[in-house]
Design an enzyme around this catalytic site. Sequence first.
Site, PDB file in Angstrom:
ATOM      1  N   ASP A   1       0.700  -1.089  -0.008  1.00 40.03           N
ATOM      2  CA  ASP A   1      -0.086  -0.047   0.278  1.00 40.03           C
ATOM      3  C   ASP A   1       0.846   1.221   0.103  1.00 40.03           C
ATOM      4  O   ASP A   1       1.940   1.162   0.237  1.00 40.03           O
ATOM      5  CB  ASP A   1      -0.696   0.086   1.091  1.00 40.03           C
ATOM      6  CG  ASP A   1      -2.215  -0.665   1.298  1.00 40.03           C
ATOM      7  OD1 ASP A   1      -2.129  -1.704   0.201  1.00 40.03           O
ATOM      8  OD2 ASP A   1      -2.940  -0.729   2.016  1.00 40.03           O
TER       9      ASP A   1
ATOM     10  N   HIS B   1       3.713  -2.431   3.309  1.00 45.67           N
ATOM     11  CA  HIS B   1       3.652  -0.979   2.774  1.00 45.67           C
ATOM     12  C   HIS B   1       5.002  -0.452   2.282  1.00 45.67           C
ATOM     13  O   HIS B   1       5.943  -0.565   2.892  1.00 45.67           O
ATOM     14  CB  HIS B   1       3.323   0.125   4.015  1.00 45.67           C
ATOM     15  CG  HIS B   1       2.238   0.037   4.364  1.00 45.67           C
ATOM     16  ND1 HIS B   1       1.739  -0.813   5.403  1.00 45.67           N
ATOM     17  CD2 HIS B   1       0.991   0.802   4.409  1.00 45.67           C
ATOM     18  CE1 HIS B   1       0.475  -0.547   5.751  1.00 45.67           C
ATOM     19  NE2 HIS B   1      -0.122   0.411   5.078  1.00 45.67           N
TER      20      HIS B   1
END
Length: 269
Positions: free
Chosen positions: A72, A216
């Site tokens: 992400d 992430h």
Amino acid sequence: MDGPKRVRRGAAGVLAAAICGGLSTLAPVDERVRLTAARSEPPAPEPKPPRPEPKPPPPDCTRVKCLALTFDDGPAESTGQLLDILASRNVRATFFLIGENVAKHPALVRREHEAGHEIADHSYTHADLGRASRKKIISELTRTQEAIRRASGVTPDMLRPPYGSTSERLAGITRRMGMSQVLWTVDPLDWRHRDTEGIERRVLNSVKPGQIVLLHDIHPTTVRAVPKIIDRLAAKGYVFVTVSELFGGKLTPGKEYTQLNSGEGQGLP
């Protein structure tokens, strides 16, 4: 005197033409055929480039131990290193992109797409879409879709709502836009704990077949954890797939996906 001279010159010309014509008929037959063919045949067509090898079909994730790695908030500078790691291990992942970052790093988005990774929407500003107005939701999604399309040539059909925040309003809008909602099963809290070994440990101790791992790529500490995560899980028989491959193809617009619930063993005894 001019008359006889012209006659003699004309006769000489006729004789020369006859001699040359006769000599031309003395050329080898094969040579005449070759010259005639060279004049009449069209140029040979250029060879066509070889067709690329077809990609192997994705695994049947109801029967093997599939796992979807998702990243992400990118792209960011550290995304390039992550792409090198994934390429070295022949692993494809799914990237949920922030529109603002797509506009800053379009070359990384193109690289993700060209490497065969899956690209998806994560809003334009990391907005809380579950609490947002209809106007705000549509703006966040369409701006990100357009930024990704400009960078890569593809328009995503998946959304990961930031913070996992969703609503009936968001479900209805994504349904009309042809986008499914993808959440996750395993969250090692890499955004909070910037500890590479801790991220590795939490992922390795938590995953099960059919699950989606949230990571992430904007954090270098997370990127450094990826090689060991992949290597350790591959040694246990896991196969890494994109989100759409995990669910056997195109996902249903508006629907939420967290993990594959096939009702089968998914590679487990």
